[in-house]
Design a protein around this motif. Structure first.
Motif, PDB file in Angstrom:
ATOM      1  N   GLY A  94      73.137   9.230   1.773  1.00  0.00           N
ATOM      2  CA  GLY A  94      72.646  10.433   1.427  1.00  0.00           C
ATOM      3  C   GLY A  94      73.401  11.498   2.317  1.00  0.00           C
ATOM      4  O   GLY A  94      74.199  11.046   3.213  1.00  0.00           O
ATOM      5  N   VAL A  95      72.955  12.509   2.165  1.00  0.00           N
ATOM      6  CA  VAL A  95      73.461  13.765   3.171  1.00  0.00           C
ATOM      7  C   VAL A  95      72.829  14.169   4.167  1.00  0.00           C
ATOM      8  O   VAL A  95      71.183  14.310   3.906  1.00  0.00           O
ATOM      9  N   HIS A  96      72.719  14.151   5.550  1.00  0.00           N
ATOM     10  CA  HIS A  96      71.978  14.497   6.516  1.00  0.00           C
ATOM     11  C   HIS A  96      72.423  15.613   7.087  1.00  0.00           C
ATOM     12  O   HIS A  96      73.301  15.627   7.567  1.00  0.00           O
ATOM     13  N   PHE A  97      71.812  16.366   7.250  1.00  0.00           N
ATOM     14  CA  PHE A  97      71.730  18.032   7.887  1.00  0.00           C
ATOM     15  C   PHE A  97      70.968  18.009   9.186  1.00  0.00           C
ATOM     16  O   PHE A  97      69.861  17.790   9.297  1.00  0.00           O
ATOM     17  N   PHE A  98      71.768  18.291  10.242  1.00  0.00           N
ATOM     18  CA  PHE A  98      71.326  18.634  11.512  1.00  0.00           C
ATOM     19  C   PHE A  98      71.400  19.914  12.203  1.00  0.00           C
ATOM     20  O   PHE A  98      72.346  20.495  12.170  1.00  0.00           O
ATOM     21  N   PHE A  99      70.196  20.545  12.329  1.00  0.00           N
ATOM     22  CA  PHE A  99      70.238  21.888  12.546  1.00  0.00           C
ATOM     23  C   PHE A  99      69.946  22.260  13.958  1.00  0.00           C
ATOM     24  O   PHE A  99      68.670  21.449  14.332  1.00  0.00           O
ATOM     25  N   ASN A 107      68.774  12.694   0.901  1.00  0.00           N
ATOM     26  CA  ASN A 107      69.043  13.612   1.666  1.00  0.00           C
ATOM     27  C   ASN A 107      68.059  14.007   2.682  1.00  0.00           C
ATOM     28  O   ASN A 107      66.935  13.846   2.241  1.00  0.00           O
ATOM     29  N   ARG A 108      68.442  14.473   3.855  1.00  0.00           N
ATOM     30  CA  ARG A 108      67.359  14.508   4.781  1.00  0.00           C
ATOM     31  C   ARG A 108      67.936  15.706   5.572  1.00  0.00           C
ATOM     32  O   ARG A 108      69.267  16.083   5.829  1.00  0.00           O
ATOM     33  N   GLY A 109      66.889  16.443   6.058  1.00  0.00           N
ATOM     34  CA  GLY A 109      66.890  17.514   7.142  1.00  0.00           C
ATOM     35  C   GLY A 109      66.346  17.321   8.416  1.00  0.00           C
ATOM     36  O   GLY A 109      65.436  16.615   8.483  1.00  0.00           O
ATOM     37  N   SER A 110      67.085  17.554   9.466  1.00  0.00           N
ATOM     38  CA  SER A 110      66.709  17.159  11.066  1.00  0.00           C
ATOM     39  C   SER A 110      66.848  18.394  11.802  1.00  0.00           C
ATOM     40  O   SER A 110      67.777  19.076  11.601  1.00  0.00           O
ATOM     41  N   GLU A 119      63.008  21.880  -1.925  1.00  0.00           N
ATOM     42  CA  GLU A 119      63.136  22.334  -0.571  1.00  0.00           C
ATOM     43  C   GLU A 119      64.861  22.523  -0.251  1.00  0.00           C
ATOM     44  O   GLU A 119      65.363  21.739  -0.758  1.00  0.00           O
ATOM     45  N   THR A 120      64.987  23.315   0.680  1.00  0.00           N
ATOM     46  CA  THR A 120      66.212  23.428   0.943  1.00  0.00           C
ATOM     47  C   THR A 120      66.606  22.293   2.304  1.00  0.00           C
ATOM     48  O   THR A 120      65.342  22.012   2.781  1.00  0.00           O
ATOM     49  N   PRO A 121      67.655  22.100   2.642  1.00  0.00           N
ATOM     50  CA  PRO A 121      67.967  21.342   4.023  1.00  0.00           C
ATOM     51  C   PRO A 121      66.959  21.966   5.268  1.00  0.00           C
ATOM     52  O   PRO A 121      66.287  21.258   5.936  1.00  0.00           O
ATOM     53  N   GLN A 122      67.270  23.209   5.456  1.00  0.00           N
ATOM     54  CA  GLN A 122      66.620  23.876   6.328  1.00  0.00           C
ATOM     55  C   GLN A 122      64.889  23.949   6.291  1.00  0.00           C
ATOM     56  O   GLN A 122      64.380  23.783   7.507  1.00  0.00           O
ATOM     57  N   THR A 123      64.542  24.028   5.204  1.00  0.00           N
ATOM     58  CA  THR A 123      62.908  23.901   5.045  1.00  0.00           C
ATOM     59  C   THR A 123      62.299  22.645   5.293  1.00  0.00           C
ATOM     60  O   THR A 123      61.527  22.395   5.794  1.00  0.00           O
ATOM     61  N   ALA A 124      63.237  21.735   4.953  1.00  0.00           N
ATOM     62  CA  ALA A 124      62.734  20.107   5.186  1.00  0.00           C
ATOM     63  C   ALA A 124      62.806  20.158   6.626  1.00  0.00           C
ATOM     64  O   ALA A 124      61.816  19.368   7.050  1.00  0.00           O
ATOM     65  N   ALA A 125      63.831  20.403   7.379  1.00  0.00           N
ATOM     66  CA  ALA A 125      63.780  20.207   8.725  1.00  0.00           C
ATOM     67  C   ALA A 125      62.767  21.064   9.479  1.00  0.00           C
ATOM     68  O   ALA A 125      62.117  20.281  10.423  1.00  0.00           O
TER      69      ALA A 125
END
Length: 142
Positions: A70-75, A3-6, A39-45
């Motif tokens: 995986g799941v990719h989150f875009f903030f 999983n990724r945070g961007s 980590e949360t997706p937000q903290t990773a981003a």
């Protein structure tokens, strides 16, 4: 699968991207990376924006979630401090360049559709968001 945070960081009429050159191919990605344990997706981003761009950012709402390896989150986010291009992440210190090159840069929002931006569907959402915001009427003083 990881999983990724961007982050999607816009300034005036531009968006921060990373130009990747790998195995003979040039393409662009939104800054981001793998979500570490605890980590949360937000903290990773947020961490990845600092490592890859040299920017401290405020993470806002999630614009898109993509399911691909995986799941990719875009903030969406706001820059709080720093200078684009001052990142010191492992992608810049890797000696053998196995993962290719990384070049952080500002790209005009109007140019997103002419570039190989990955994932394309997020680039299209960013352009749509920009069009909506640029069409809003502004108040004029009387």
């Amino acid at each position: 699968m990881r999983n990724r945070g961007s982050m999607i960081l816009m300034e005036k009429d531009s968006v921060a991207l990373i130009r990747r050159y790998r195995e003979g191919t040039a393409y662009y990605v939104f800054p981001g990376g793998g979500i570490e344990k605890d980590e949360t997706p937000q903290t990773a981003a947020r961490r990845e924006a600092f490592e890859e761009l040299g920017l401290v950012v405020k993470v806002k709402e999630c614009l898109s979630v993509i399911h691909y390896n995986g799941v990719h989150f875009f903030f969406l986010g706001d820059i709080e401090e720093g200078v684009l291009g001052k990142g010191k992440g492992e992608e810049y210190t890797e000696e053998n360049g196995v993962r290719g090159t990384y070049q952080p840069l500002w790209v005009k929002l109007e140019d997103l559709s002419t570039l190989d931006v990955r994932p394309k569907e997020v680039a299209e959402k960013v352009q749509s968001l920009y069009r909506i915001n640029s069409e809003k009427p502004t108040e004029k003083s009387v």
